[in-house]
Every structure is written in structure tokens, then in C-alpha cells.
Design an enzyme around this catalytic site. Structure first.
Site, PDB file in Angstrom:
ATOM      1  N   ASP A 265       0.840  -1.206   0.000  1.00 14.99           N
ATOM      2  CA  ASP A 265       0.000   0.000   0.000  1.00 14.99           C
ATOM      3  C   ASP A 265       0.874   1.256   0.000  1.00 14.99           C
ATOM      4  O   ASP A 265       0.623   2.213  -0.732  1.00 14.99           O
ATOM      5  CB  ASP A 265      -1.006   0.003   1.172  1.00 14.99           C
ATOM      6  CG  ASP A 265      -0.416  -0.480   2.489  1.00 14.99           C
ATOM      7  OD1 ASP A 265       0.757  -0.906   2.516  1.00 14.99           O
ATOM      8  OD2 ASP A 265      -1.131  -0.435   3.509  1.00 14.99           O
ATOM      9  N   ASP A 289       1.309  -7.134 -10.927  1.00 15.59           N
ATOM     10  CA  ASP A 289       0.298  -6.836 -11.949  1.00 15.59           C
ATOM     11  C   ASP A 289      -0.236  -5.411 -11.741  1.00 15.59           C
ATOM     12  O   ASP A 289      -0.264  -4.586 -12.653  1.00 15.59           O
ATOM     13  CB  ASP A 289      -0.823  -7.881 -11.817  1.00 15.59           C
ATOM     14  CG  ASP A 289      -1.833  -7.818 -12.952  1.00 15.59           C
ATOM     15  OD1 ASP A 289      -1.647  -7.005 -13.867  1.00 15.59           O
ATOM     16  OD2 ASP A 289      -2.813  -8.591 -12.919  1.00 15.59           O
TER      17      ASP A 289
HETATM   18  C1  LIG Z   1      -5.445 -11.557 -17.204  1.00 16.56           C
HETATM   19  C2  LIG Z   1      -4.588 -10.683 -16.356  1.00 16.56           C
HETATM   20  C3  LIG Z   1      -4.286 -11.199 -15.002  1.00 16.56           C
HETATM   21  C4  LIG Z   1      -3.313 -10.413 -17.047  1.00 16.56           C
HETATM   22  C5  LIG Z   1      -2.698  -9.174 -16.563  1.00 16.56           C
HETATM   23  O1  LIG Z   1      -3.326  -8.216 -16.193  1.00 16.56           O
HETATM   24  C6  LIG Z   1      -1.274  -9.090 -16.589  1.00 16.56           C
HETATM   25  O2  LIG Z   1      -0.567 -10.086 -16.673  1.00 16.56           O
HETATM   26  O3  LIG Z   1      -0.761  -7.966 -16.480  1.00 16.56           O
HETATM   27 MG   LIG Z   2      -2.139  -6.545 -15.745  1.00 11.50          MG
END
Ligand SMILES: CC(C)CC(=O)C(=O)O
Ligand SMILES: [Mg+2]
Ligand SMILES: NC(=O)C1=CN([C@@H]2O[C@H](COP(=O)(O)OP(=O)(O)OC[C@H]3O[C@@H](n4cnc5c(N)ncnc54)[C@H](O)[C@@H]3O)[C@@H](O)[C@H]2O)C=CC1
Length: 406
Positions: A265, A289
Site C-alpha cells: 500500500d 500486476d
Molecule cells: C489476465 C490478467 C491477469 C493479465 C494481466 O493483467 C497481466 O498479466 O498484467
Molecule cells: Mg495486468
């Protein structure tokens, strides 16, 4: 001007160069055989997985750039285009057909567009396009996902942050890609004893999974500015407690790397407050991600960020970090630079062809220097172009560089 992207070229991560794998001996004879057939040429099999939405648009452009940059360095590519995601669902009813996986697995490197779209959003989970991505990453064992986020001097004004905050940002996010909550068991949706539906996932990391991604990150940091920030949520998550313990234990093997830890965070906040404090970040699958999407906006657009997913053997998987952008699909609005730069990463990390990679990186900078911009990175005074025209301009720059040096 090339300096910003060249910083990237220092990032060769340890020995994770799939194109050199001993575990896939089929590729080496191919190169020898083909070199004999056409002297001075090296031949590579590239699997193209365009996917859905803007995927086919950006892949078509990046393929041409890859081919051109390669040919100027004596590389010949045999492209094999295969359906994945929604495209494959429509064609054969599964998100990752066996033929597509086999083509990918047997290639020297894979270039993927993006997967997903409204049309399939209500499919059962195993029939969602995105499952293709997870199967590919898992079964290719590409656990190390490198996501460089660099604010190019040409695009400082495209950043949503103030110039003085954005200028000079150059970080590498090392995201663990085949573990964590996206893969952990148990998971599902069920009805509990009160008759209420519950959905659940499991954040799961084994020590060896943490160690191997941490090593990639330490090695990466060592080749950059020697600073590694491990991002976790060790104040509340058990998996993060183990993560922090393992990363800390490895630090003694890398005395030249300064290791710090940060809760996710806070990291999300610090990225916006003072992104230049970061050099290399290592983090788990879901945090990586999310933080890489956030970092992309510092650079101007999610349409700018490439990625390389590598394992210890087998082909690497190269793709932009963005999704299939169904809101702009088929409108020639997509920024293809993230995919073009992913092709550069493919050359560098996947095939060990640094010169060809640099041709692409230089051509991207040259195109930006000439003022060409897709809508997502446009600012007044520049030339607004679509996906195709941006690709054509990069192609011209790849060519003109040669003319200039001949
Ligand atoms: C389908 C997602 C989890 C893929 C994604 O957002 C990523 O790998 O950046
Ligand atoms: Mg992603
Ligand atoms: N690696 C992959 O294949 C990924 C697939 N997805 C899938 O993509 C679909 C859309 O997901 P979203 O959350 O909307 O994320 P997204 O990344 O596709 O789009 C987010 C926003 O960024 C814009 N954008 C993305 N790429 C761009 C580009 N190259 N040029 C200009 N603008 C761009 C889009 O127009 C949209 O407004 C979903 O089905 C999702 O599951 C999402 C992320 C990664």
C-alpha cells in the site's frame, strides 16, 4: 536521446536467456542447419499469438518492425501465427488449443498481443479467454516477468505526474508470474453452511518460488543501480512473511545490492509521490500486476510498457503489459509501442540479438523525436497518428538508421 532506452540494455537478467537453453536442443541444430542453407543468416521460429481486441492490431505492426530490424542484422524469422484467448474460443471452443501451445512451446520465442473482451466476459471461468494466458505462463514455466518502466525524455509531458517528479524515472519491476493468488489452491465459489455463496482464492508461495524470483531481482538490480525494493504485505499476509524472510536471507549473497522492503500500500503511494526512489522492484504476482499498470501511467501510457517473461529453459514470452482494450479495438487507436518494445525485448532476452533489439529501441525514440504520437501519449504540438501509421513510422526509422550508417 537513446540513453533512456539503453539503460534498459544493461538489464540482461542472469542466465535467463531462453534462446540459449540446453533443455531444448531442437533449436540449436535449426540455427546451424539454416545458417548453412543461407550463409551469414540466422533463422528463428517465432510464435505470434495476436489474441483479441487490439492484440491483432499491435502484433501486425510489431511483426513488421521485428522482421525489418532482424533482416538488417542477418536474422530470418519464420513466423507461425496461432489463435489464443477469445479468438481460439470462437474457432475451436477452448482458450488455448493444443496446437497453439505446441507451436509456442516449440518456438524460439513468443510474441503475444492481448487476450480478452466483453463478448466472453460471462463465460464460465475455464472458458474465459484469460485462461490462455495463465496456461501459457504456467506451462512454459516463465516465472520471471520483467516490466521496465522508463519515462522517455520525449514523453515527460505525457506523464500524469509533474515534470520534476516524472523526469528521469527508470525502474524495473520484477514480477513473480507463475505463483501466488492467481494460481494458488484452494480457490472457487461455493455455498457455505449458512447457504451463502463464498468466493475464495489462496495466496501461496513455496520457498523455492520466492528464492528463484528474488535471485533474478538481485541479479537485475546488480546490473542496474544496485537498489532492490521488495514489495509485500508482510504485516498481515503469511505468504508475505515468508517472502520477506527468504528475500532477506538471500541478501548476504549480494552485498553490492542495497535491499529494502516496503508494504504494497505504501509502494502504491510512493510510486506516485517519488517514483525516482525506485530502481528494481521485486514483488509477487498480483502486486506486480497492479503496480506495473500504475507505473505505466508515470511513463505516459499503458501503451508504452513492454514485458519479458522468462524461465530457466524454453522460449520466453514477450507481450505488452496492457490488455485487449476492447474500448478502442478495431479503431486504429491503439499505441503499438509497448508491443514493438516487447519485440525488442524478445530479440535481446529471448534470442540474445542485442544489435537488432537496439535498432528497434532507437527507431522508437527516433519516431517519438519526430513528434509522432498515438492518442494516449498525444500532447499539443505533436502529430496525432493511428496504430498503423505509428508502425509505419517506426519501420521507416528502422530503415533510415541503416541508410544513415551505410
Ligand atoms: C489476465 C490478467 C491477469 C493479465 C494481466 O493483467 C497481466 O498479466 O498484467
Ligand atoms: Mg495486468
Ligand atoms: N495480457 C493480457 O492479455 C491482458 C488482458 N486483459 C484483458 O483485457 C480486457 C480489457 O481489460 P482492461 O482492464 O480494460 O485493461 P486494458 O489494459 O485492456 O485497458 C485499460 C485502458 O487502457 C487503454 N489501453 C490499453 N492498451 C492501450 C494501448 N496500447 N494504446 C492505447 N490505450 C490503451 C484502454 O483503451 C483502456 O482504456 C479484459 O478482458 C482483461 O481481462 C487485461 C490485462 C492484461
Amino acid at each position: 536521446m537513446a540513453a533512456a532506452l539503453q539503460t534498459n540494455t544493461r538489464l540482461n537478467p542472469i542466465n535467463l536467456v531462453p534462446g540459449r537453453s540446453l533443455a531444448n536442443p531442437s533449436r540449436a541444430p535449426c540455427r546451424v542447419r539454416c545458417a548453412a542453407a543461407s550463409p551469414g543468416k540466422k533463422r528463428f521460429n517465432i510464435a505470434l499469438l495476436p489474441g483479441d481486441g487490439i492484440g491483432p492490431e499491435v502484433i501486425s505492426v510489431a511483426k513488421n518492425v521485428l522482421q525489418q530490424a532482424g533482416s538488417l542484422e542477418g536474422l530470418v524469422f519464420n513466423f507461425q501465427e496461432m489463435p489464443v484467448g477469445g479468438a481460439a474460443l470462437d474457432l475451436v471452443g477452448v482458450p488455448l488449443p493444443e496446437e497453439s501451445f505446441t507451436a509456442a512451446k516449440q518456438s524460439d520465442a513468443i510474441l503475444l498481443g492481448a487476450i480478452g473482451g466483453y463478448k466472453w466476459d460471462n463465460n464460465e471461468k475455464h472458458l474465459r479467454p484469460e485462461m490462455a494466458l495463465f496456461y501459457l505462463r504456467r506451462d512454459l514455466k516463465v516465472f520471471a516477468n520483467l516490466r521496465p518502466a522508463i519515462v522517455l525524455p520525449q514523453l515527460v509531458d505525457a506523464s500524469t505526474l509533474k515534470r520534476e517528479v516524472a523526469e528521469g524515472v527508470d525502474m524495473m519491476i520484477v514480477r513473480e508470474l507463475t505463483g501466488g493468488i492467481y494460481f494458488g489452491e484452494p480457490r472457487g465459489i461455493k455455498t457455505n453452511e449458512n447457504g451463502e455463496e463464498v468466493g475464495f482464492n489462496t495466496e501461496f508461495y513455496a520457498a523455492h518460488e520466492i528464492d528463484r524470483i528474488a535471485r533474478v531481482a538481485f541479479e537485475t538490480a546488480r546490473k542496474r543501480r544496485g537498489k532492490l525494493c521488495s514489495v509485500d504485505k508482510a504485516n498481515v499476509l503469511d505468504a508475505s512473511i515468508l517472502w520477506r524472510r527468504r528475500v532477506t536471507a538471500l541478501a548476504s549473497e549480494y552485498p553490492d545490492v542495497e535491499l529494502t522492503h516496503m508494504y504494497v500500500d505504501n509502494a502504491a503511494m510512493q510510486l506516485i509521490r517519488d517514483p525516482k526512489q525506485f530502481d528494481t522492484i521485486v514483488t509477487n504476482n498480483i502486486f506486480g500486476d497492479i503496480l506495473s499498470d500504475e507505473a505505466s501511467m508515470i511513463t505516459g501510457s499503458i501503451g508504452m510498457l513492454p514485458s519479458a517473461s522468462l524461465g530457466v529453459s524454453g522460449p520466453g514470452l514477450f507481450e505488452p503489459i496492457h490488455g485487449s482494450a476492447p474500448d478502442i479495438a478495431s479503431q486504429d487507436k491503439a499505441n503499438p509501442l509497448a508491443t514493438i518494445l516487447s519485440a525488442a525485448m524478445l530479440l535481446k532476452y529471448g534470442l540474445g540479438e542485442e544489435k537488432a533489439a537496439k535498432r528497434i529501441e532507437d527507431a522508437v525514440l527516433d519516431t517519438l523525436n519526430k513528434g509522432f504520437r498515438t492518442g494516449d501519449i498525444y500532447s499539443p504540438g505533436n502529430k496525432l497518428v493511428g496504430c498503423k501509421e505509428m508502425g509505419e513510422e517506426v519501420l521507416k526509422s528502422v530503415d533510415s538508421k541503416v541508410t544513415a550508417t551505410v
